[in-house]
Write a protein that holds these residues in place. Structure first.
Motif, PDB file in Angstrom:
ATOM      1  N   LEU A  15       0.832  -1.209   0.000  1.00 60.39           N
ATOM      2  CA  LEU A  15       0.000   0.000   0.000  1.00 60.39           C
ATOM      3  C   LEU A  15       0.862   1.253   0.000  1.00 60.39           C
ATOM      4  O   LEU A  15       1.934   1.292   0.622  1.00 60.39           O
ATOM      5  N   ALA A  16       0.383   2.281  -0.700  1.00 65.18           N
ATOM      6  CA  ALA A  16       1.088   3.564  -0.728  1.00 65.18           C
ATOM      7  C   ALA A  16       1.116   4.151   0.676  1.00 65.18           C
ATOM      8  O   ALA A  16       0.123   4.098   1.400  1.00 65.18           O
ATOM      9  N   GLY A  17       2.277   4.677   1.069  1.00 65.36           N
ATOM     10  CA  GLY A  17       2.388   5.289   2.393  1.00 65.36           C
ATOM     11  C   GLY A  17       2.793   4.320   3.486  1.00 65.36           C
ATOM     12  O   GLY A  17       2.899   4.699   4.656  1.00 65.36           O
ATOM     13  N   VAL A  18       3.021   3.032   3.130  1.00 63.27           N
ATOM     14  CA  VAL A  18       3.447   2.060   4.142  1.00 63.27           C
ATOM     15  C   VAL A  18       4.917   1.698   3.904  1.00 63.27           C
ATOM     16  O   VAL A  18       5.248   0.837   3.095  1.00 63.27           O
ATOM     17  N   GLN A  20       4.960  -0.126   8.574  1.00 61.93           N
ATOM     18  CA  GLN A  20       4.692  -1.569   8.522  1.00 61.93           C
ATOM     19  C   GLN A  20       4.900  -2.187   9.907  1.00 61.93           C
ATOM     20  O   GLN A  20       4.100  -3.006  10.361  1.00 61.93           O
ATOM     21  N   GLN A  21       5.977  -1.752  10.588  1.00 59.00           N
ATOM     22  CA  GLN A  21       6.261  -2.248  11.934  1.00 59.00           C
ATOM     23  C   GLN A  21       5.163  -1.805  12.917  1.00 59.00           C
ATOM     24  O   GLN A  21       4.700  -2.589  13.754  1.00 59.00           O
ATOM     25  N   ALA A  22       4.733  -0.538  12.775  1.00 59.12           N
ATOM     26  CA  ALA A  22       3.682  -0.009  13.664  1.00 59.12           C
ATOM     27  C   ALA A  22       2.369  -0.766  13.463  1.00 59.12           C
ATOM     28  O   ALA A  22       1.651  -1.053  14.423  1.00 59.12           O
ATOM     29  N   LEU A  23       2.061  -1.108  12.216  1.00 56.95           N
ATOM     30  CA  LEU A  23       0.844  -1.884  11.932  1.00 56.95           C
ATOM     31  C   LEU A  23       0.967  -3.300  12.489  1.00 56.95           C
ATOM     32  O   LEU A  23       0.014  -3.853  13.034  1.00 56.95           O
ATOM     33  N   ALA A  24       2.170  -3.879  12.356  1.00 62.35           N
ATOM     34  CA  ALA A  24       2.396  -5.246  12.868  1.00 62.35           C
ATOM     35  C   ALA A  24       2.162  -5.299  14.381  1.00 62.35           C
ATOM     36  O   ALA A  24       1.665  -6.295  14.916  1.00 62.35           O
ATOM     37  N   GLU A  25       2.511  -4.214  15.075  1.00 60.32           N
ATOM     38  CA  GLU A  25       2.287  -4.154  16.533  1.00 60.32           C
ATOM     39  C   GLU A  25       0.796  -4.199  16.875  1.00 60.32           C
ATOM     40  O   GLU A  25       0.414  -4.574  17.979  1.00 60.32           O
ATOM     41  N   LEU A  26      -0.048  -3.800  15.922  1.00 63.19           N
ATOM     42  CA  LEU A  26      -1.505  -3.880  16.112  1.00 63.19           C
ATOM     43  C   LEU A  26      -2.065  -5.225  15.625  1.00 63.19           C
ATOM     44  O   LEU A  26      -3.265  -5.453  15.668  1.00 63.19           O
ATOM     45  N   GLY A  27      -1.162  -6.083  15.114  1.00 69.92           N
ATOM     46  CA  GLY A  27      -1.609  -7.382  14.602  1.00 69.92           C
ATOM     47  C   GLY A  27      -2.015  -7.319  13.139  1.00 69.92           C
ATOM     48  O   GLY A  27      -2.657  -8.224  12.608  1.00 69.92           O
TER      49      GLY A  27
END
Length: 674
Positions: A7-10, A15-22
């Motif tokens: 995705l644009a902007g990732v 990506q790491q911050a999103l992974a922390e949210l699962g």
């Protein structure tokens, strides 16, 4: 589906911050649903209440001024006018909003209204165009904001929305009038109205429960199809003779569950059964009968329990029960001395020991059985899934019986133990008088202790359970020590007081319990180490200090330590709850002694994860479905899953291709299968 990195902007950081949210894949992003919606319908000042969260539209009538205070804290303030009313708006720690606040332009602000100050504490700013009437709220972090997450979800739908396939069989979608999967996932994030959202949620809840039940029923079918398990051809005559020699008659419920277990033992299929029974219902004798049946078939049995006190108690019970039989019972715990341990290990290996009772010491590497036929774990939710698995692997596919005195509500049993057969002891032995439970406030404790003196004068004994302080076991001990000193002063020399807590050595605990059992001490001050299985029929009184610190299930377990003899017994809860949940717990305990009623209420008050502890129990974490709120849907999903698994070669039928494919992929990726 692909990684969110497409995705644009990732970039790497996001990506790491999103992974922390699962959130790692596009699919996990699209199914990262809001946990609630806020009503953001535009309102008029005249119709709103103090402290209400509202959305107000108006004109900016003063420039936005930003001030700093404290460490890195900011306040952004401006004035707005709606009709002819002017009011103050403040945003805290959102300095980036200043550019959106333009003098004389219309603005829409969502925030909390303070009627006295005629001021709005702002939370977010919406565009002045067409406004939705409600907005989704997601669990986010400091690194990922609500707006960022919503933008990414919109982008994911635009690029990958067409790849969302229907998983559920069409017959179920039609039967329950469910929204299609793609439409439901979209509507969970961007519903047109609340009714659309409700329909989407209904679909998602059913899907979550149904897929989970498909997995569970699959495990159950696999177990049943396993015809090469152990067939324990026990000696029915010997077993009947053993039961007839018992000093009491079995209850109808005990007879029923014994027959169910014995049928499993004789069957070549692998037994995986859960035995539920309330405190004091007589599960131990059922376990003894099952183990004796196993021995008459030429196999060994193992019983694993969570504490040394309980292991010691089972050992004493079994030695007594098997005194007239040719049965060798041994006890193995962490405190078993080296020389004795070697002797026990040799006896297990050469088959001269028939039954091994113990704690997690049973699952250590050097414990080898000659021929293990039956594994029983008591209070099994206290053991991790891996610990139970290791014990099962000590033999060649031994039959497995799980026991628990923590009554499990049906909804929890369906989710946590859906792959097992369930036996239920739903009656107490004859002659048991229900325990009377009373709730008093701390100032009444003195009156309770004077009353307790009269109860002890009748020759009875008493437990005093100390408050639980979660932060520190050391503080628990200090608390126990303090109460012990105070009670010694109050009761001695007429009644002796003993002290039991978790920091004591096993030998010290054993000595204290022995003194209490022998009535050398009449009062036992204890932390919760006596919670499970301790049996002193002469103890008729329990006082639980700061009872509101305990969960309902734990209070019920503690209460079960009294009422085990023929005399009337009492449980006194000393508590001053600070909130409604605490008060409700006290009321439940005084209203019922039925463990299943208690556990249903506990489940409703605390939710499933806390009852066993999420990691230990293997309870699934559903995204939207709630096993309390949606219990009926869970039942329906279970029935539908069972129905599908009963169809021969269902995976080959065209109607189930998508479902079979989805489950196969989930198994590969360990999404649904451990």
């Amino acid at each position: 589906m692909q990684s969110v990195a497409v995705l644009a902007g990732v970039g790497k950081k996001r990506q790491q911050a999103l992974a922390e949210l699962g959130i790692e894949s596009i699919e996990s992003l699209l199914t990262y649903y809001p946990f609630r919606y806020e009503d953001v319908q535009q309102r008029q000042l005249a119709e709103i209440q103090d402290q209400e969260k509202v959305t107000l539209k108006g004109t900016v009538v003063s420039p936005a001024v930003m001030s700093r205070f404290g460490y890195k804290k900011t306040r952004l303030q401006f004035r707005m006018m709606q009709d002819r009313d002017v009011f103050q708006v403040s945003f805290f720690n959102q300095p980036y909003l200043k550019d959106k606040i333009i003098l004389s332009e219309e603005i829409v602000v969502y925030g909390k209204w303070d009627a006295k100050r005629k001021a709005l504490t702002g939370m977010k700013i919406f565009g002045s165009g067409k406004q939705d009437s409600f907005a989704p709220v997601y669990h986010v972090s400091k690194k990922i904001r609500q707006a960022t997450l919503q933008d990414l979800i919109k982008q994911a739908f635009a690029q990958f929305g067409e790849q969302i396939e229907e998983i559920l069989p069409v017959q179920l979608v039609d039967k329950y009038r469910l929204m299609e999967r793609k439409q439901a996932i979209y509507a969970m994030h961007f519903p047109d109205d609340m009714d659309t959202y409700r329909q989407a949620k209904r679909r998602v809840v059913f899907e979550e429960f149904f897929l989970f039940q498909m997995k569970l029923q699959g495990l159950k079918q696999a177990e049943k199809a396993e015809v090469n398990g152990l067939c324990l051809s026990y000696d029915a005559k010997q077993l009947k003779a053993f039961i007839q020699k018992l000093p009491f008659e079995l209850t109808d419920a005990q007879k029923r569950v014994t027959n169910e277990i014995c049928a499993d033992l004789k069957s070549p299929k692998h037994m995986q059964r859960l035995l539920q029974g309330d405190v004091g219902s007589g599960k131990t004798i059922v376990a003894a009968i099952a183990l004796y049946a196993t021995i008459t078939a030429g196999f060994q049995g193992a019983l694993m329990v969570p504490t040394e006190i309980l292991a010691q108690q089972h050992m004493e019970s079994f030695v007594s029960l098997f005194a007239a039989m040719d049965v060798t019972v041994a006890l193995l715990t962490g405190s078993t001395k080296t020389k004795e341990r070697k002797h026990i290990l040799a006896g297990i290996k050469d088959g001269s020991i028939d039954i091994l009772i113990g704690t997690h010491a049973l699952i250590q590497e050097d414990v080898d059985f000659a021929q293990l036929g039956l594994v029983i774990t008591d209070e099994q939710h206290r053991f991790g899934v891996n610990q139970r698995k290791v014990l099962r692997e000590k033999g060649w596919k031994p039959d497995v019986l799980f026991m628990t005195a923590t009554p499990i509500p049906r909804t929890l049993a369906i989710t946590a133990y859906g792959e097992m057969d369930v036996s239920l002891i739903d009656e107490l032995p004859k002659g048991r008088i229900p325990i009377e439970t009373r709730w008093v406030r701390p100032p009444q404790l003195d009156t309770v202790l004077h009353w307790a003196k009269k109860e002890l004068a009748k020759g009875h004994q008493m437990y005093v359970i100390c408050p639980l302080i979660e932060e520190s076991e050391m503080l628990d001990v200090q608390n126990a020590q303090k109460i012990y000193e105070e009670l010694k002063e109050f009761f001695e020399p007429i009644n002796a007081v003993g002290l039991l807590h978790g920091k004591m050595k096993p030998s010290e605990k054993e000595q204290v319990m022995e003194q209490f059992k022998e009535n050398q001490t009449q009062i036992l001050v204890s932390t919760t180490v006596i919670e499970v299985g301790v049996n002193v029929p002469n103890a008729t009184l329990m006082i639980i200090i700061d009872a509101d610190r305990f969960g309902l299930a734990q209070l019920h377990q503690l209460r079960g330590r009294v009422g085990r003899g023929v005399s009337a017994s009492y449980c006194i809860l000393v508590a001053n709850p600070k909130n409604e949940v605490g008060k409700e717990r006290m009321k439940v305990m005084t209203e019922t002694t039925n463990g299943f009623v208690v556990s249903e209420r506990d489940l409703a008050l605390r939710g499933p994860g806390e009852i066993f502890g999420q990691r230990q129990s293997g309870l699934p974490e559903f995204l939207i479905a709630d096993i309390v709120e949606h219990a009926t849907v869970l039942e329906v999903a279970k029935q539908e899953a069972e129905s599908i698994w009963q169809q021969k070669d269902w995976k080959l039928l065209p109607a189930f291709h998508a479902l079979a494919s989805y489950l196969a992929n989930a198994r590969k990726e360990n999404v649904f299968f451990d």
